[in-house]
Design a protein around this motif. Structure first.
Motif, short mmCIF file in Angstrom:
data_model
loop_
_atom_site.label_atom_id
_atom_site.label_comp_id
_atom_site.label_asym_id
_atom_site.label_seq_id
_atom_site.Cartn_x
_atom_site.Cartn_y
_atom_site.Cartn_z
N ARG A 29 0.70 -1.25 0.14
CA ARG A 29 -0.03 0.09 -0.18
C ARG A 29 0.90 1.47 0.08
O ARG A 29 0.69 2.24 -0.71
CB ARG A 29 -0.88 0.09 1.26
CG ARG A 29 -1.80 1.35 1.30
CD ARG A 29 -2.54 1.29 2.52
NE ARG A 29 -3.42 0.10 2.56
CZ ARG A 29 -4.36 -0.18 3.37
NH1 ARG A 29 -4.47 0.47 4.49
NH2 ARG A 29 -5.21 -1.17 3.26
N ASP A 30 1.86 1.48 1.00
CA ASP A 30 2.66 2.43 0.93
C ASP A 30 4.10 2.17 1.38
O ASP A 30 4.10 1.91 2.64
CB ASP A 30 1.97 3.58 1.78
CG ASP A 30 2.94 5.06 1.77
OD1 ASP A 30 4.19 4.82 1.64
OD2 ASP A 30 2.18 5.92 1.67
N PRO A 31 5.14 1.45 0.73
CA PRO A 31 6.29 1.05 1.19
C PRO A 31 7.01 2.05 2.03
O PRO A 31 8.00 1.56 2.97
CB PRO A 31 7.07 0.68 0.00
CG PRO A 31 5.91 0.43 -1.15
CD PRO A 31 4.85 1.49 -0.66
N ILE A 32 6.83 3.37 1.89
CA ILE A 32 7.66 4.40 2.65
C ILE A 32 7.13 4.35 4.11
O ILE A 32 7.85 4.29 4.99
CB ILE A 32 7.51 5.72 2.09
CG1 ILE A 32 7.93 5.77 0.75
CG2 ILE A 32 8.07 6.60 2.90
CD1 ILE A 32 7.78 7.09 -0.12
N VAL A 33 5.89 4.37 4.28
CA VAL A 33 5.29 4.00 5.65
C VAL A 33 6.09 2.77 6.25
O VAL A 33 6.17 2.58 7.52
CB VAL A 33 3.75 4.24 5.60
CG1 VAL A 33 3.08 3.79 6.91
CG2 VAL A 33 3.40 5.63 5.14
N SER A 34 5.76 2.10 5.48
CA SER A 34 6.33 0.52 5.77
C SER A 34 7.78 0.41 6.25
O SER A 34 7.90 -0.09 7.52
CB SER A 34 6.09 -0.70 4.76
OG SER A 34 6.47 -1.97 5.30
N TYR A 35 8.64 1.28 5.43
CA TYR A 35 10.08 1.27 6.10
C TYR A 35 10.15 1.93 7.34
O TYR A 35 10.85 1.61 8.18
CB TYR A 35 10.71 1.97 4.79
CG TYR A 35 12.02 2.48 5.34
CD1 TYR A 35 13.19 1.66 5.36
CD2 TYR A 35 12.37 3.76 5.71
CE1 TYR A 35 14.41 1.91 5.70
CE2 TYR A 35 13.53 3.99 6.00
CZ TYR A 35 14.72 3.15 6.12
OH TYR A 35 15.92 3.68 6.43
N TYR A 36 9.49 3.09 7.48
CA TYR A 36 9.52 3.90 8.54
C TYR A 36 9.02 3.23 9.70
O TYR A 36 9.32 3.47 11.01
CB TYR A 36 8.98 5.49 8.67
CG TYR A 36 10.22 6.23 7.80
CD1 TYR A 36 11.35 6.59 8.34
CD2 TYR A 36 9.85 6.52 6.44
CE1 TYR A 36 12.41 7.30 7.72
CE2 TYR A 36 10.87 7.22 5.71
CZ TYR A 36 11.99 7.75 6.39
OH TYR A 36 12.92 8.34 5.63
N ALA A 37 7.91 2.38 9.56
CA ALA A 37 7.48 1.91 10.77
C ALA A 37 8.34 0.65 11.26
O ALA A 37 8.55 0.53 12.47
CB ALA A 37 5.99 0.88 10.13
N ARG A 38 8.97 -0.12 10.36
CA ARG A 38 10.25 -0.88 10.69
C ARG A 38 11.15 -0.14 11.52
O ARG A 38 11.86 -0.82 12.29
CB ARG A 38 10.64 -1.65 9.47
CG ARG A 38 9.33 -2.88 9.35
CD ARG A 38 10.02 -3.89 8.13
NE ARG A 38 9.12 -4.90 7.72
CZ ARG A 38 8.22 -4.78 6.64
NH1 ARG A 38 8.17 -3.78 5.90
NH2 ARG A 38 7.33 -5.63 6.45
N ARG A 39 11.76 0.86 11.25
CA ARG A 39 12.95 1.58 11.56
C ARG A 39 12.31 2.02 12.96
O ARG A 39 13.24 1.76 13.89
CB ARG A 39 13.09 2.78 10.67
CG ARG A 39 14.35 3.56 11.24
CD ARG A 39 14.83 4.68 10.26
NE ARG A 39 14.31 5.93 10.81
CZ ARG A 39 14.84 7.02 10.17
NH1 ARG A 39 15.56 7.23 9.40
NH2 ARG A 39 14.31 8.08 10.63
#
Length: 318
Positions: A29-39
């Motif tokens: 859906r939104d890989p950028i949000v996904s990346y920062y959620a994991r960070r």
């Protein structure tokens, strides 16, 4: 897209499970949000300083590996700046968090009380948590975060008990009135609201097409939060973002799973080439100026507005 499906989250790190869950939900859906959620999950786990064991090491190294794969996927799509610049990344995640928060608030004020409204408030609270990966939250975002978590808990408890919730904020006596931000019942001392019953990743669209912006024009009663300009309540994305900068699509499906950041530069009226990062910094200066005006701090407001103008005219700030 990378996945943490094979990573087991130890009980000692259960605090980060909600952020791993929301990351998985946004992988396409939104890989950028996904990346920062994991960070944020990684940073939170590292700060907990749990004893190192084979289980905790497998989790941390596994999450680190997935995080790097997520970053590479975004970079391979030609969007390196959104993961290399916290300024650009914070604008993206903040806009997305506000969009979900406003959707939930609209539904609540329209007395549409259901599980999707609870989930939306809950997800907005998590996304405001994730914003802490960029530094301390502004007063406006901190207020939104606390309200979203309180509202998710309140609505969830009402639905479980078969009670009709009050739309909007409550006063200290429990009636409709001015917002209160005291810790709600059944909320842990760390301020993290428990997930609503049955919470799991879904394909629900946030917000649905044609959803009116906050607040609904017909809604009576006091507004929450105040209508003064703030970083938490930007105008529609078409007015907020300068040419060449990125704003989340109206719905996740409109992005088609792509990371849709336009070209890397745009040109100011003076002919200076400006990057996405320059536009984002100028926007931050304007937000700081707006916050200063709320406290009648004219010198700080003028200073930040001058910095924004200088950046847009020359491409640099002294």
């Amino acid at each position: 897209m990378a996945s943490d499906l094979d990573i087991t989250v130890p009980d000692c790190y259960k605090q980060v499970r909600p952020y791993i869950l929301i990351a998985k939900e946004h992988d396409t859906r939104d890989p950028i949000v996904s990346y920062y959620a994991r960070r944020y999950a990684m940073e939170t786990a590292m700060q907990m300083k749990q004893p190192r064991s084979p289980e905790t090491k497998a989790f941390l190294f596994g999450l680190m590996d997935v995080l790097e794969k997520c970053k590479k996927t975004i970079q391979d799509a030609g969007n390196d700046e959104v993961v290399s610049s916290d300024v650009v990344g914070s604008v993206h995640v903040e806009n997305y968090a506000i969009k979900i928060f406003l959707f939930a608030d609209n539904e609540d004020r329209a007395s549409r009380f259901n599980k999707n409204t609870v989930k939306s408030f809950y997800k907005a609270g998590l996304l405001f948590d994730i914003m802490q990966t960029f530094g301390e939250l502004s007063d406006e975002l901190a207020t939104n975060r606390k309200y979203a978590k309180w509202k998710a808990t309140y609505l969830n408890n009402c639905l479980k008990k078969g009670e009709t919730p009050h739309p909007g904020p409550l006063d200290e006596e429990g009636g409709v009135g001015a917002p209160v931000y005291s810790q709600p019942p059944n909320t842990p001392a760390d301020g993290v609201a428990p997930p609503p019953a049955g919470f799991a990743p879904s394909t629900q669209t946030y917000p649905p097409p044609q959803q009116p912006m906050y607040p609904p024009p017909h809604q009576p009663g006091p507004s929450y939060p105040p209508q003064a300009p703030s970083a938490s309540y930007p105008p529609p994305a078409s007015n907020l973002m300068p040419p060449g900068a990125h704003a989340p699509p109206t719905t996740p499906e409109q992005s088609g799973g792509q990371i849709g950041i336009p070209g890397p530069t745009d040109q100011s009226t003076s002919g200076v080439q400006l990057s996405i990062s320059d536009f984002a910094k100028a926007q931050k200066f304007c937000k700081f100026a707006g916050s200063a005006l709320q406290y009648e701090d004219v010198p700080t407001a003028v200073e930040n507005l001058e910095k924004a103008l200088q950046l847009l005219k020359t491409g640099k700030v002294d």
